[in-house]
Design an enzyme around this catalytic site. Structure first.
Site, PDB file in Angstrom:
ATOM      1  N   ASN A  50      44.362   6.526 -25.446  1.00 39.02           N
ATOM      2  CA  ASN A  50      43.716   5.600 -26.374  1.00 39.02           C
ATOM      3  C   ASN A  50      43.915   6.119 -27.793  1.00 39.02           C
ATOM      4  O   ASN A  50      43.890   7.339 -28.042  1.00 39.02           O
ATOM      5  CB  ASN A  50      42.231   5.379 -26.039  1.00 39.02           C
ATOM      6  N   ILE A  51      44.158   5.193 -28.699  1.00 40.51           N
ATOM      7  CA  ILE A  51      44.403   5.527 -30.100  1.00 40.51           C
ATOM      8  C   ILE A  51      43.468   4.665 -30.941  1.00 40.51           C
ATOM      9  O   ILE A  51      43.673   3.455 -31.070  1.00 40.51           O
ATOM     10  CB  ILE A  51      45.884   5.261 -30.477  1.00 40.51           C
ATOM     11  N   GLU A  63      45.776   2.539 -21.336  1.00 38.68           N
ATOM     12  CA  GLU A  63      46.517   1.742 -20.348  1.00 38.68           C
ATOM     13  C   GLU A  63      47.575   0.884 -21.036  1.00 38.68           C
ATOM     14  O   GLU A  63      48.713   0.808 -20.592  1.00 38.68           O
ATOM     15  CB  GLU A  63      45.552   0.830 -19.564  1.00 38.68           C
TER      16      GLU A  63
HETATM   17 ZN   LIG Z   1      41.619  -1.292 -22.234  1.00 42.80          ZN
END
Ligand SMILES: [Zn+2]
Length: 137
Positions: A50-51, A63
Site C-alpha cells: 500500500n502506498i 493488492e
Molecule cells: Zn484495496
C-alpha cells in the site's frame, strides 16, 4: 467455475513474498502496512504494497499495486494472490473489483504477519455478483 488450486509449497512461497514486500509499505498515516503477492499463470510473482498519500484518495492498496504491476507487464491470467497484514485483514471492495476483472476463480490467501493463513477464498466468494467484462458487451 473451477477453483484454482496451487501447491502447498507455492502457497507458502507466495505468502513469504507478500510478507517480504510488506516492509516497503508506505503507510505513514494509517500505519497499516500491507504486502501482497500475485502469482500469474506464467509462474511469475508480482508483489505490491500500500502506498499512501497526504491527499488521502490518491492512496493505492497493496493488492492493486501488484495487479497493476502485473498487467502493465502483459499478464492477464492469475492463479492466486497472497495478502499479508498485521491482523489478517481482507482486501477492500475496490481491490476485490480489480481482481474480479481478471477472473472469478483466482485464489486469495489472507495471512497474518507471521505468515499464518487466516482464510483462503476465491474472488467469486469475496465479491459475489460482481459487475464484470461480460456486462460491457
Ligand atoms: Zn484495496
Amino acid at each position: 467455475m473451477d477453483k484454482r488450486t496451487i501447491g502447498e509449497a507455492q502457497k507458502q512461497a507466495l505468502v513469504a513474498r507478500a510478507r517480504e514486500a510488506r516492509q516497503w509499505a508506505y503507510a505513514p498515516y494509517s500505519r497499516y502496512a500491507v504486502g501482497a503477492a500475485l502469482l500469474s499463470a506464467s509462474g511469475k510473482i508480482y508483489d505490491g504494497v500500500n502506498i499512501e498519500n497526504a491527499a488521502y484518495p490518491v492512496t493505492i492498496c497493496a493488492e492493486r499495486t501488484a495487479i497493476f504491476k502485473a498487467v502493465s507487464e502483459g499478464e492477464r491470467d492469475f492463479e492466486a494472490m497472497a495478502v499479508v497484514t498485521a491482523n489478517g485483514g481482507a482486501p477492500c471492495g475496490m481491490c476485490r473489483q480489480a481482481l474480479s476483472e481478471f477472473g472469478q476463480d483466482t485464489l486469495v490467501i489472507i495471512a497474518g504477519p507471521e505468515g499464518d493463513i487466516h482464510r483462503e477464498v476465491t474472488v467469486a466468494e469475496l465479491l459475489p455478483g460482481a459487475f464484470g467484462p461480460e456486462h460491457m458487451k
